[in-house]
Scaffold this active site. Structure first.
Site, PDB file in Angstrom:
ATOM      1  N   GLY A  46      17.173  -6.678  -0.027  1.00  0.00           N
ATOM      2  CA  GLY A  46      17.401  -7.393  -1.277  1.00  0.00           C
ATOM      3  C   GLY A  46      17.289  -6.494  -2.486  1.00  0.00           C
ATOM      4  O   GLY A  46      17.148  -5.278  -2.383  1.00  0.00           O
ATOM      5  N   GLU A  47      17.363  -7.110  -3.647  1.00  0.00           N
ATOM      6  CA  GLU A  47      17.301  -6.386  -4.912  1.00  0.00           C
ATOM      7  C   GLU A  47      16.172  -6.942  -5.765  1.00  0.00           C
ATOM      8  O   GLU A  47      15.797  -8.108  -5.644  1.00  0.00           O
ATOM      9  CB  GLU A  47      18.639  -6.505  -5.644  1.00  0.00           C
ATOM     10  CG  GLU A  47      19.804  -5.897  -4.868  1.00  0.00           C
ATOM     11  CD  GLU A  47      21.136  -6.179  -5.540  1.00  0.00           C
ATOM     12  OE1 GLU A  47      21.238  -7.223  -6.226  1.00  0.00           O
ATOM     13  OE2 GLU A  47      22.060  -5.374  -5.379  1.00  0.00           O
ATOM     14  N   ILE A  48      15.658  -6.081  -6.643  1.00  0.00           N
ATOM     15  CA  ILE A  48      14.555  -6.464  -7.518  1.00  0.00           C
ATOM     16  C   ILE A  48      15.011  -6.351  -8.965  1.00  0.00           C
ATOM     17  O   ILE A  48      15.572  -5.326  -9.372  1.00  0.00           O
ATOM     18  CB  ILE A  48      13.324  -5.571  -7.282  1.00  0.00           C
ATOM     19  CG1 ILE A  48      12.933  -5.603  -5.809  1.00  0.00           C
ATOM     20  CG2 ILE A  48      12.159  -6.030  -8.141  1.00  0.00           C
ATOM     21  CD1 ILE A  48      12.003  -4.496  -5.410  1.00  0.00           C
ATOM     22  N   LYS A  80      12.437 -10.736  -6.927  1.00  0.00           N
ATOM     23  CA  LYS A  80      13.061 -10.171  -5.736  1.00  0.00           C
ATOM     24  C   LYS A  80      14.030 -11.196  -5.182  1.00  0.00           C
ATOM     25  O   LYS A  80      13.686 -12.372  -5.007  1.00  0.00           O
ATOM     26  CB  LYS A  80      12.004  -9.804  -4.691  1.00  0.00           C
ATOM     27  CG  LYS A  80      12.592  -9.175  -3.439  1.00  0.00           C
ATOM     28  CD  LYS A  80      11.506  -8.657  -2.507  1.00  0.00           C
ATOM     29  CE  LYS A  80      10.997  -7.312  -2.965  1.00  0.00           C
ATOM     30  NZ  LYS A  80      10.141  -6.658  -1.929  1.00  0.00           N
ATOM     31  N   ASP A 139       4.807  -0.136   6.607  1.00  0.00           N
ATOM     32  CA  ASP A 139       5.603   0.718   5.716  1.00  0.00           C
ATOM     33  C   ASP A 139       4.728   1.199   4.553  1.00  0.00           C
ATOM     34  O   ASP A 139       5.115   1.107   3.384  1.00  0.00           O
ATOM     35  CB  ASP A 139       6.825  -0.033   5.193  1.00  0.00           C
ATOM     36  CG  ASP A 139       7.869   0.911   4.580  1.00  0.00           C
ATOM     37  OD1 ASP A 139       7.839   2.120   4.910  1.00  0.00           O
ATOM     38  OD2 ASP A 139       8.708   0.453   3.787  1.00  0.00           O
TER      39      ASP A 139
END
Length: 420
Positions: free
Chosen positions: A23-25, A40, A131
């Site tokens: 996704g994108e923020i 987000k 992560d």
């Protein structure tokens, strides 16, 4: 593309500040509070429900002071979205902004203690991160608290839970490790177990943190410039902890050996790890007043600006006096008919006043920038002192009985690395 698009008629999307694997923020403006937030977004047609998982984990972590504040979530015709607190710069960007792109030993230890607590809070609710890397930790700059000694502190927060995995079953027991789990994480910081396709446990988040610590101190890891994942794996096998911890305090070697000795199902002793690093901090002569590197740099910049302004004022003052003196001599010349050297405009120094341009110094990160909703926190009574200060106070009592001579010797015999 989505700039200005309102969500629930409340959050107006501005520019994109980050991009993840799913996704994108976006930076967004809260039209009610007039504060900036992070949003987000994930497309509805994606098969993996990463944002749903992140939404669930973030909500469960709201009692932790080491995570971002949940604000809202929802969906429109194209996207699912998660609205959350906007933090300061992430650790990666802060490190890059330092001289030689590295932190001092004091800042590294303070950050490490905070990050151990952040990881522990995640593990307590039954999830591992998988992560752990500098880009997934940010500093809560505006929401600060003071210890009992009156020391101002920032909190280091963990975020981006898209790769998280639940390691506990419904009864609270550790699930058996899978034989073939595949690679998870970022190759530079992933544990050797991830390279070998093994299932990851709590130890692996801490092994990734160890790689982060070495990078923060040395500026880069031995495999920094290697792109091939298999070659990175071989480099990790060749570079033992003794090589990576060379010239560092012995506590770092003990830190690695403890984590590396854990089994998949073992619960790490987080308190022991924090205490280990804090003891090193005290031995090296640091105290609770020692500031983070970026705070010191900011103070230096402010001092430089003040110094430039002061020099400019003195220069302008000298120019004004010289012009006044010249006019005065001309008057005396006329009255007494004394022949003096020419004091025409060509001979009088012309002072040009330069206005200092002070622009806003902003720090950006892949997912966080600055804090919101600080008023609400004050209404709730603020946040308690961070984990580092609690441990520092406990350990400092053990060392308080030592003489000043002992501490002097410790400072002289501290690590010989160029960082200190």
């Amino acid at each position: 593309m989505y700039s200005g698009t309102p969500l629930k008629q409340r959050w107006s999307l501005r520019n994109k500040i980050g991009r993840g694997g799913y996704g994108e923020i976006y930076l967004a403006l809260d039209l009610e509070t007039k504060e900036h937030v992070a949003v987000k977004m994930e497309r509805i047609d994606r098969h993996k429900r990463a944002l749903v998982l992140e939404n669930s984990i973030l909500r469960r972590l709201q009692d932790s002071k080491h995570t971002t504040k949940f604000i809202s979530s929802g969906r429109n015709t194209e996207y699912k979205y998660l609205v959350m607190e906007l933090l300061g710069s992430n650790i990666w960007n802060l490190k890059k902004s330092q001289p030689n792109a590295r932190f001092t030993l004091a800042t590294t230890i303070k950050l490490s203690v905070e990050m151990i607590s952040a990881i522990e809070d995640l593990h307590k609710i039954g999830y591992i991160h998988r992560d752990i890397k500098p880009g997934n930790f940010g500093i809560r700059n505006s929401r600060r608290t003071k210890t009992e000694e009156g020391i101002s502190q920032s909190y280091c927060c963990i975020f981006d839970f898209g790769l998280c995995h639940k390691y506990l079953d419904s009864d609270g027991n550790v699930k058996p490790g899978r034989e073939k789990a595949g690679f998870r994480g970022t190759a530079r910081y992933a544990s050797i177990h991830s390279h070998e396709g093994m299932d990851l446990g709590r130890r692996d988040d801490l092994l990734s943190l160890f790689y982060m610590i070495i990078e923060m101190l040395n500026g880069e890891l031995p495999w920094h410039r290697i792109k091939n994942q298999e070659q990175i794996y071989r480099s990790k096998k060749e570079n033992t902890n003794k090589k990576m911890c060379k010239d560092l305090p012995e506590e770092f070697t003990v830190f690695f050996e403890y984590i590396n000795g854990l089994k998949f199902e073992d619960e790490p002793n987080y308190k022991y790890l924090r205490k280990l690093l804090t003891e090193s901090y005290i031995k090296l002569g640091f105290d609770e007043n020692t500031k983070y590197d970026w705070e010191i740099n900011q103070e230096d910049k402010s001092q430089n600006k003040k110094s430039q302004k002061s020099k400019l004022k003195r220069k302008n003052s000298r120019g004004s006096k010289q012009i006044i003196s010249s006019n005065f001599l001309e008057d005396i010349d006329k009255k007494n008919e004394i022949i003096l050297p020419s004091l025409s405009d060509n001979n009088i120094p012309q002072i040009s006043i330069k206005q200092l341009q002070e622009g806003d110094e902003t720090e950006t990160s892949s997912s966080t920038m600055e804090v919101v909703d600080s008023d609400q926190e004050e209404a709730n009574g603020g946040m308690e002192s961070n984990e580092f200060d609690k441990i520092f106070k406990m350990i400092n009592e053990d060392y308080s009985s030592k003489s000043a001579t002992t501490h002097t010797v410790m400072k002289k015999t501290s690590c010989k690395c160029i960082i200190c």
